[in-house]
Motif scaffolding. Structure first.
Motif, PDB file in Angstrom:
ATOM      1  N   VAL A   5     -27.240  -1.231  19.639  1.00 37.35           N
ATOM      2  CA  VAL A   5     -28.396  -2.058  19.273  1.00 37.35           C
ATOM      3  C   VAL A   5     -29.183  -1.381  18.163  1.00 37.35           C
ATOM      4  CG1 VAL A   5     -30.608  -2.962  20.105  1.00 37.35           C
ATOM      5  CG2 VAL A   5     -28.556  -3.207  21.505  1.00 37.35           C
ATOM      6  N   HIS A   6     -29.390  -0.084  18.276  1.00 40.28           N
ATOM      7  CA  HIS A   6     -30.125   0.662  17.249  1.00 40.28           C
ATOM      8  C   HIS A   6     -29.407   0.593  15.898  1.00 40.28           C
ATOM      9  CE1 HIS A   6     -32.567   3.718  15.365  1.00 40.28           C
ATOM     10  NE2 HIS A   6     -31.473   4.398  15.075  1.00 40.28           N
ATOM     11  N   GLU A  23     -27.200  -1.664  14.823  1.00 39.66           N
ATOM     12  CA  GLU A  23     -27.186  -3.034  14.289  1.00 39.66           C
ATOM     13  C   GLU A  23     -28.551  -3.440  13.752  1.00 39.66           C
ATOM     14  OE1 GLU A  23     -24.582  -5.317  13.767  1.00 39.66           O
ATOM     15  OE2 GLU A  23     -23.602  -3.383  13.990  1.00 39.66           O
ATOM     16  N   THR A  24     -29.613  -3.114  14.472  1.00 38.58           N
ATOM     17  CA  THR A  24     -30.941  -3.474  13.980  1.00 38.58           C
ATOM     18  C   THR A  24     -31.270  -2.708  12.704  1.00 38.58           C
ATOM     19  OG1 THR A  24     -31.947  -1.881  15.500  1.00 38.58           O
ATOM     20  CG2 THR A  24     -31.880  -4.174  16.205  1.00 38.58           C
ATOM     21  N   THR A  25     -30.851  -1.457  12.618  1.00 31.66           N
ATOM     22  CA  THR A  25     -31.059  -0.686  11.396  1.00 31.66           C
ATOM     23  C   THR A  25     -30.297  -1.310  10.239  1.00 31.66           C
ATOM     24  OG1 THR A  25     -31.374   1.336  12.672  1.00 31.66           O
ATOM     25  CG2 THR A  25     -30.820   1.594  10.347  1.00 31.66           C
ATOM     26  N   ARG A  26     -29.055  -1.762  10.482  1.00 35.61           N
ATOM     27  CA  ARG A  26     -28.247  -2.397   9.432  1.00 35.61           C
ATOM     28  C   ARG A  26     -28.896  -3.700   8.977  1.00 35.61           C
ATOM     29  NH1 ARG A  26     -24.849  -6.431   9.111  1.00 35.61           N
ATOM     30  NH2 ARG A  26     -24.885  -6.845  11.355  1.00 35.61           N
ATOM     31  N   ILE A  27     -29.381  -4.501   9.915  1.00 34.11           N
ATOM     32  CA  ILE A  27     -30.003  -5.777   9.571  1.00 34.11           C
ATOM     33  C   ILE A  27     -31.276  -5.560   8.759  1.00 34.11           C
ATOM     34  CG2 ILE A  27     -31.196  -7.784  10.546  1.00 34.11           C
ATOM     35  CD1 ILE A  27     -29.146  -7.610  12.883  1.00 34.11           C
ATOM     36  N   ILE A  28     -32.100  -4.623   9.194  1.00 30.09           N
ATOM     37  CA  ILE A  28     -33.373  -4.378   8.518  1.00 30.09           C
ATOM     38  C   ILE A  28     -33.156  -3.798   7.127  1.00 30.09           C
ATOM     39  CG2 ILE A  28     -35.449  -2.940   8.601  1.00 30.09           C
ATOM     40  CD1 ILE A  28     -35.378  -3.351  11.664  1.00 30.09           C
ATOM     41  N   THR A  30     -37.815 -13.302  14.095  1.00 28.16           N
ATOM     42  CA  THR A  30     -37.208 -13.499  15.413  1.00 28.16           C
ATOM     43  C   THR A  30     -37.861 -14.699  16.088  1.00 28.16           C
ATOM     44  OG1 THR A  30     -38.770 -12.041  16.530  1.00 28.16           O
ATOM     45  CG2 THR A  30     -36.749 -11.043  15.682  1.00 28.16           C
ATOM     46  N   VAL A  85     -37.338 -10.104   8.249  1.00 31.28           N
ATOM     47  CA  VAL A  85     -36.573 -10.433   9.447  1.00 31.28           C
ATOM     48  C   VAL A  85     -37.488 -11.225  10.369  1.00 31.28           C
ATOM     49  CG1 VAL A  85     -35.315  -9.527  11.441  1.00 31.28           C
ATOM     50  CG2 VAL A  85     -35.177  -8.355   9.237  1.00 31.28           C
TER      51      VAL A  85
END
Length: 55
Positions: free
Chosen positions: A18-19, A21-26, A34, A32
Motif C-alpha cells: 500500500v505504501h 503504490e500510494t507513493t507511486r500514485i502521488i 479520493t 489526487v
C-alpha cells in the motif's frame, strides 16, 4: 514460527505494498482525489434500477 508471526508478516507485506503504490500514485500526479463509496447504498440503487428496467 507461529501463526501470529505469519499473520504479522502478511500484514507487513500488505502495508508495504500500500505504501509503495500510494507513493507511486502521488509522485506521478499533481492532484489526487479520493471518494468514500457507500457500497450498501450503491447495491440498493442497483436493485431499484433492475426493478425499473427488467431484462
Amino acid at each position: 514460527m507461529t501463526l501470529g508471526g505469519a499473520e504479522c508478516g502478511l500484514n507487513n507485506q500488505r502495508q508495504n505494498f500500500v505504501h509503495q503504490e500510494t507513493t507511486r500514485i502521488i509522485s506521478g500526479n499533481s492532484t489526487v482525489v479520493t471518494e468514500k463509496l457507500e457500497v450498501k447504498n450503491m447495491s440498493a440503487k442497483a436493485l431499484n434500477m433492475v426493478a425499473l428496467f427488467p431484462p
